[in-house]
Design a protein around this motif. Structure first.
Motif, PDB file in Angstrom:
ATOM      1  N   LYS A  51       0.852  -1.194   0.000  1.00 18.46           N
ATOM      2  CA  LYS A  51       0.000   0.000   0.000  1.00 18.46           C
ATOM      3  C   LYS A  51       0.881   1.234   0.000  1.00 18.46           C
ATOM      4  O   LYS A  51       1.914   1.274   0.654  1.00 18.46           O
ATOM      5  N   GLY A  52       0.448   2.243  -0.730  1.00 18.21           N
ATOM      6  CA  GLY A  52       1.132   3.522  -0.729  1.00 18.21           C
ATOM      7  C   GLY A  52       0.303   4.549   0.017  1.00 18.21           C
ATOM      8  O   GLY A  52      -0.926   4.497  -0.005  1.00 18.21           O
ATOM      9  N   PHE A  53       0.989   5.476   0.673  1.00 24.27           N
ATOM     10  CA  PHE A  53       0.324   6.540   1.411  1.00 24.27           C
ATOM     11  C   PHE A  53       1.009   7.861   1.112  1.00 24.27           C
ATOM     12  O   PHE A  53       2.236   7.933   1.041  1.00 24.27           O
ATOM     13  N   ALA A  54       0.207   8.897   0.960  1.00 23.07           N
ATOM     14  CA  ALA A  54       0.736  10.247   0.766  1.00 23.07           C
ATOM     15  C   ALA A  54       0.373  11.082   1.974  1.00 23.07           C
ATOM     16  O   ALA A  54      -0.745  10.979   2.501  1.00 23.07           O
ATOM     17  N   LEU A  55       1.313  11.909   2.406  1.00 23.89           N
ATOM     18  CA  LEU A  55       1.004  12.881   3.439  1.00 23.89           C
ATOM     19  C   LEU A  55       0.530  14.141   2.740  1.00 23.89           C
ATOM     20  O   LEU A  55       1.249  14.699   1.899  1.00 23.89           O
ATOM     21  N   LEU A  56      -0.681  14.553   3.080  1.00 16.79           N
ATOM     22  CA  LEU A  56      -1.237  15.774   2.523  1.00 16.79           C
ATOM     23  C   LEU A  56      -1.111  16.890   3.552  1.00 16.79           C
ATOM     24  O   LEU A  56      -1.454  16.708   4.715  1.00 16.79           O
ATOM     25  N   ALA A  57      -0.620  18.027   3.100  1.00 15.70           N
ATOM     26  CA  ALA A  57      -0.591  19.241   3.915  1.00 15.70           C
ATOM     27  C   ALA A  57      -1.586  20.193   3.260  1.00 15.70           C
ATOM     28  O   ALA A  57      -1.358  20.649   2.132  1.00 15.70           O
TER      29      ALA A  57
END
Length: 171
Positions: A51-57
């Motif tokens: 699984k891939g995850f992105a940190l959103l700001a």
């Protein structure tokens, strides 16, 4: 600034495009790889074990990471764990606490993806002083074992669920 760790599959097409543009400093490439390789391992041969995850700001991608489970675990990992790979904070966003924000949000995201896991594990090059300091400072525990990795000697670190909690204060 509001940050949140989001499954790559839940990102909009525009956010996915921004993720693909994440770049690290050249001297960091041996430790984390580049975004092309990270996304290739996620998308080229999709697997329920990656699984891939992105940190959103504020809804803008500033960092990315991969988590792996069987059958994609590395040889050194426990079968009841998920392993962290390819943590990359965009070079234009480094120094703003986004790596820490990823790690603080990671336990909840990992448990949501795979409720059965007992721990998180990672392997970090001993010469990657900044990463070692970050992980250990957030409560990851060094297994005490080192092994020869791609670049140099690597340490295995572990985060066990229920042992402690990560400070999840928003950045």
């Amino acid at each position: 600034m509001h940050t949140r760790l989001v499954d790559y599959a839940a990102l909009t097409a525009t956010q996915q495009q921004h993720v693909s543009a994440i770049e690290v400093h050249p001297e960091q490439l041996p430790f984390c790889g580049d975004m092309y390789c990270a996304l290739n391992s996620l998308l080229a041969k999709p697997s329920p074990g990656v699984k891939g995850f992105a940190l959103l700001a504020d809804d803008f991608p500033v960092a990315f990471l991969l988590l792996k489970r069987p059958p994609c675990l590395p040889h050194w990992a426990d079968e009841h764990s998920a392993t962290l790979h390819a943590l990359q904070v965009d070079r234009r966003q480094q120094g703003r606490g986004f790596g820490k924000a990823c790690l603080q949000a990671l336990p909840a995201a990992a448990l949501e993806a795979w409720p059965q896991i007992k721990a998180l594990e990672l392997s970090v090059d001993t010469d990657n002083v900044a990463a070692m300091g970050l992980y250990l400072g957030l409560g990851w525990v060094d297994s005490g074992e080192a092994y020869k990795g791609r670049v140099g000697y690597e340490r295995r670190l572990r985060w066990v669920f229920g042992r402690a909690t990560v400070d999840t204060a928003e950045m």
